[in-house]
Design an enzyme around this catalytic site. Sequence first.
Site, PDB file in Angstrom:
ATOM      1  N   HIS A  84      -1.743 -21.048   4.243  1.00  0.00           N
ATOM      2  CA  HIS A  84      -3.177 -19.879   4.322  1.00  0.00           C
ATOM      3  C   HIS A  84      -3.953 -20.578   2.925  1.00  0.00           C
ATOM      4  O   HIS A  84      -4.715 -20.682   2.369  1.00  0.00           O
ATOM      5  CB  HIS A  84      -3.879 -18.461   4.966  1.00  0.00           C
TER       6      HIS A  84
ATOM      7  N   SER B 114      -1.521 -12.038   9.794  1.00  0.00           N
ATOM      8  CA  SER B 114      -0.419 -13.044   9.766  1.00  0.00           C
ATOM      9  C   SER B 114       0.438 -11.848   9.770  1.00  0.00           C
ATOM     10  O   SER B 114       1.289 -11.559   9.399  1.00  0.00           O
ATOM     11  CB  SER B 114      -0.548 -13.764   9.360  1.00  0.00           C
TER      12      SER B 114
END
Lengths: 455, 455, 455, 455
Positions: free
Chosen positions: C381, C301
């Site tokens: 997340h 990410s």
Amino acid sequence: MTSFFNDILTTIAERGRALIDFSGRERAARGGDLTELFEALLSERGEASGMAIAQEIFERYDALDEDARHQALDVLASAFGVDLEVSRAAAETFLDAPDDATGRALNIASEPRRQELFRRLNLAPDGTARLVAMREDLIDGLGGHPQWRPMDADFAHLFSSWFNRGFLVLRRIDWQTPAAILEKIIRYEAVHEIADWDDLRRRIDPPDRRLYAFFHPRLVDEPLIFVEVALTGDIPAAIGPVLADDREPIDPRTATVATFYSISNCQRGLKGVTFGSFLIKQVVAELSRELPSLRTFVTLSPIPSFADWLAGLAGQDDEAEGEVAIGESERASIADALAAREDARSPDAGLETSLTQLAAAYLLTERDRRARPRDPVARFHLGNGAILDRVNWAADDSPRGLGQSFGLMVNYRYEPDEIEANHEAYAHDGTVAAAPRVHRLARGRGVARRERTTA
Amino acid sequence: MTSFFNDILTTIAERGRALIDFSGRERAARGGDLTELFEALLSERGEASGMAIAQEIFERYDALDEDARHQALDVLASAFGVDLEVSRAAAETFLDAPDDATGRALNIASEPRRQELFRRLNLAPDGTARLVAMREDLIDGLGGHPQWRPMDADFAHLFSSWFNRGFLVLRRIDWQTPAAILEKIIRYEAVHEIADWDDLRRRIDPPDRRLYAFFHPRLVDEPLIFVEVALTGDIPAAIGPVLADDREPIDPRTATVATFYSISNCQRGLKGVTFGSFLIKQVVAELSRELPSLRTFVTLSPIPSFADWLAGLAGQDDEAEGEVAIGESERASIADALAAREDARSPDAGLETSLTQLAAAYLLTERDRRARPRDPVARFHLGNGAILDRVNWAADDSPRGLGQSFGLMVNYRYEPDEIEANHEAYAHDGTVAAAPRVHRLARGRGVARRERTTA
Amino acid sequence: MTSFFNDILTTIAERGRALIDFSGRERAARGGDLTELFEALLSERGEASGMAIAQEIFERYDALDEDARHQALDVLASAFGVDLEVSRAAAETFLDAPDDATGRALNIASEPRRQELFRRLNLAPDGTARLVAMREDLIDGLGGHPQWRPMDADFAHLFSSWFNRGFLVLRRIDWQTPAAILEKIIRYEAVHEIADWDDLRRRIDPPDRRLYAFFHPRLVDEPLIFVEVALTGDIPAAIGPVLADDREPIDPRTATVATFYSISNCQRGLKGVTFGSFLIKQVVAELSRELPSLRTFVTLSPIPSFADWLAGLAGQDDEAEGEVAIGESERASIADALAAREDARSPDAGLETSLTQLAAAYLLTERDRRARPRDPVARFHLGNGAILDRVNWAADDSPRGLGQSFGLMVNYRYEPDEIEANHEAYAHDGTVAAAPRVHRLARGRGVARRERTTA
Amino acid sequence: MTSFFNDILTTIAERGRALIDFSGRERAARGGDLTELFEALLSERGEASGMAIAQEIFERYDALDEDARHQALDVLASAFGVDLEVSRAAAETFLDAPDDATGRALNIASEPRRQELFRRLNLAPDGTARLVAMREDLIDGLGGHPQWRPMDADFAHLFSSWFNRGFLVLRRIDWQTPAAILEKIIRYEAVHEIADWDDLRRRIDPPDRRLYAFFHPRLVDEPLIFVEVALTGDIPAAIGPVLADDREPIDPRTATVATFYSISNCQRGLKGVTFGSFLIKQVVAELSRELPSLRTFVTLSPIPSFADWLAGLAGQDDEAEGEVAIGESERASIADALAAREDARSPDAGLETSLTQLAAAYLLTERDRRARPRDPVARFHLGNGAILDRVNWAADDSPRGLGQSFGLMVNYRYEPDEIEANHEAYAHDGTVAAAPRVHRLARGRGVARRERTTA
């Protein structure tokens, strides 16, 4: 690929319509009788307008009564066979200089004209189904028209190529299947009759029951052959518990045995094209993959010809040759069994030893003129490479079961690792692969064991 | 039927896997070289374990390099042709008593052994695709191996039966089609190259553009042949506006003309199996049904061989026979045109009359050794029953178009009511159906009108 | 059920057409402006002719320019909100005798009239898609029309119910997917741009790459959200090798790690409806089932806000409060890094320790006004219950990666057994679950470990 | 889009399985009773593990007996209603400053907590079907638990949003439909019982018979409502010929009348969600498109309450108010009719005038407490905008038909151009649209014509 390809097939139905529309535009000036149309289809007109002519032929043929259809078939049999002149020339050329090229030329020259005619008839909407139906007419009339035999063989040859197993699709049939297909399953079941929709449901809906069929992409709503399967913990010794309407289903993941208890061919018009062996092997593969706990693949099969054979044997005098004989001491009890059969009663329990021994001996030794097992079901499974595994007493008390075989049934076992060797031995010298217990039974009738045994 | 049948097909993909699993169990003891496996597949072992052996053969074959593949093909060509002994006996029997039965027996006896071998190879997963690929290898090597010609003919014969038009499925290709298929359309386009995905989209996504392909149920992700169609208000006289990336789409319900501007065969391995004629007629039917306003179905076609022919003609001296001749007065300007062609330039506008007349005369009169039109595209459409409708000047200024035909293109027209008669006349004596304006052009070169004219 | 249900859905497209036909018959006398049509749709006429009126509204709305659409939205915002009179009465009744019944009555009375209006607009062909598009207009104009906020919240409320995860369908996207869908994947990819169709193919066609999307049955050709997955042997530490066009695919059955390297929301009009958490968990479940060898599920990410935060920090004087501080000794080198960022250059290798420590500290400690992690990707997340697993140096050398975070990227790990506890701790007090190595990095910046650690 | 979208839906079945797998991993430590699980689902744990908790709830709920389920429903009714504290505060704020924003806040604050609970329960595999089933339990127990009424209204509210007609799919049911669906049609038919599969086939397989159903994408194998249609040349005056098993089908392209002769709701748990009006209009649209020759769309409907009403009327003394009265002269014959009804006999033919007049008067004038037609079937069709077209004598001689209405049936006609006006007049002042012949009948009972007449 799946979804796109699904769509491909959905257009099949539509296509029929399109062809009709189009051919309608072509058809204005069409005329002549069926014979002329057959010739037209093989001519250059046929190349340009094959779909329309083929459709015209089927429409006219369908409208005929039986006599007129027989006349049409006579024309096909007499005027569209091998071209004798052309073949003669090719045969002479070949014999002068036989090689691959002249051989091929001979092969082409000697092809019956019907073959190309059939291939062009396939252009019509539903052409394949209509050709299969035409062959049904042919088969129905074959007894009175022996001159049709070569044409029948032509159909068989063509269909063997078109229905090559590589083009067939295996499909599970269950309660989610369209009623139009299920209705045909009810109609085509040939071994253990399906009484009604509830009976059908008991064979396809419980988790431990399966029904698989082969389909061909061009015959979309017609199963070609199907097999019914019971998933169980033990090898079934009788059909009653398999079909019982109050039985408790088991979790299929716990099953260790898959029993093929009914196999039915659906299309008379495809006679001579063999699907059964492929179907069984394919279903074994499917089930093995889905349910790894399955260890044993067997049938529960009738012995359709046993009682007739025994009746014949009982009617012979002692001198009659044949490996299996009836002792004096048991003549009376066998007569009882045959009488019970006449009345669709079960034979006396005391006959179990006699009859099971006789059945084992019958299956192991009796042959037809081509030296194959005399019993057709045995011939099928043994020819596929299966093993004659067990003879079951009191296994089918239906009128048919009692009439065919005093209620006896047989398990044939498919052992993937042995199929090839069994098939080869069978094909080579007719060897019947059988379990030791079957040989033991046969020894009781004095049948020595020549055959290869398989456990 | 649709949805159930869709499901039927989805199992095709799964089946391949199942076969592998199953054959894996059988295969432990398998051995031998390819020749032995070919024989095994034809033997009784092949009956029992055909799928596994067929798969084994393809796996080994795929792993071979070109030389080793050629050796395998040599084996197939030499050892699996016609059985000469068996054929000789059958030929003699037939000649003794020629009738339908002995003729059929002869036909069967003289069938090359490869045919049954190929039918059994079809049992393998993706068997059909792999056989088609094997024939591609064969075709690629045919120049150096003339002994493979009979085998090549065997492939063509078998594929003609399997790919019978009755088994093909017409499918529209559009922007909803899976990328895996579209990618192949880009790759297989053989007439007007598709530059990239945007170019492709311009040919399939606008409402006035169509692309149709034939598929076979066993070759699920492979188009066999496809045609690109433009729906327009007038018959297009040039390819540029058809492919222009800034054109305005029209409402297809207002279109009166459907123009087939590109037809591409996709499978080299199916050479000799004709799809094009069926495809065009089927698409005409589909479009007629969907869009009743369509009145005219034409092509916009190249003349691939015109410039080469004219170059040859220009190189001849005056005595050369042939119906079409170049006058002294135009030799210089034709030399200019040929020079322009060398440089991929457009010919001078002043040549329009000369070149269009010559093209008309060429298409109407020049024949190949089999008395068919010398131009392959003309041969295809005229053989299908189309009419030579118009010769278009300055129709394709791509290098290919200028090189093949000085930028000229042709419209062939499909007139449903006349297709059959045109095809028959063409097949009978090579008559070319042409519009009066084409005849007028040809008369300019002194070509008298013998041909049937169609408006 | 599958196949029948497939058919169910295929009728959706047709239905649209049918509605148009039918409404066409109803519509003759229809008139009035949009406001009148809104009222009509809520009236008894709307009960009888809802489909036609809804369609009429959308057709008119679609034809409007931006100003006119804003006027229509103003009408919806002002005249179709909560009915104040009715609500007042219900509120008073409730306050007099507060119980479940008066509470429900109050709830119903206070529902904005728009809600029923939107539900009835959904009757139009493509109604759902058109409502989503209408909200896109609303969002685009929200800055200049703060009075639309309640209406925006109404849309979000309604869509949350309609797009309940229970109604979504997860679908793998691959090279067999229609081009029309793939084109949207290219367009909607928001993290690592897809350059062209070849680039797309590299992300969906190799066996070790996956792309999954959620769809809604009513929005048939519009993905809602999608995630791209790489199957690998190790947790990737950089995006380059994942996207490399010359990499060698691995056999997915040998992969032990599934890396989610890109997640993109597709529908601006569905803002506020959360799909991401469900998507990731569903894909974890799918992959676990298909590939039992997978052990680890991580992301790769970006840290979109890191560089901006650090630039701000570097600009502060020493007194600035905040847990993370820049030491005097490193001010110069951080200034270098910020300068490199300006030029889209990679930072000096010597900065690895400083920058990875600062990134760890930033992610562990910096919060927004609502006490959630300041970085939006981290917020997503960690809010889903993932663990901050690793900070990767030199992981993304694209201009965007360098600009956002000096090329740093992060792995978040989804550990199915810990997701629930992590999510609860995060929701309760903002605890960030992080691996020990991340805490160690942060300790290098003097950040004490308060957080729960998870290995 | 079709084929890709088909695939989308096929994943629904698989998804259920995936969810189970995944939740299995989460569930180890799960515990607590149903009330705790309800709370957990609404908590932050519910956000992280909603699927697993929802599934757990349903598994436990399904295992409960009736008493325990009622306890669970009591919990939902008492502890998950409107939050009174929160609502009170919001109500006060709103009353202080009533505007759209405080109104919306009030609306949100007063939403019963169950609504979010239900939305999260929908995450479970088959969540929607299980919620519908839960409401069936609720409805069954509602008589004894009046405190459940608000909860029942919550279900109805939620389902009205989820089963918005925009999400429903119309599907023709025919002999190609899976047996699993057909079986439910047999079970759910509520008007004219389907005796068995043959009877069903007569209603769906002939070309002049249709059956259409609405489905919801999430309830894949459950029809929501269905209608049976007969395509005929005239408006049927009796049900017998429509259902006769020996009737001759007609070519549907020649039909001018489509008669809706049976409409059945299938899902008790969806009570209060109206599908019928949409279904009829959608089917009218479908049929109009497919068969342009259709001109008339009518029902053939029962009058379920007529005989009961007449029995009541006959029991009254002369003074009873009410528009329709029984004359002295006919009291005896009506007593005969009522006696015949008791014995399930047809009434005497001489009663035709009396009874048809009384039926017309009854349908035109008798109202329930809400001033709507007293007959529920009339209420439905008139409310949809249909016209009371004809009263049919001796139309249904089944025991039910005789018992409900002395064998009378009614045709209601759907005239697309008048539906909206009829519906509005009906909704506004209860006006019943009726054909002149019906008014004439009613005038025979002294009922003056106030109503709008429609031809």
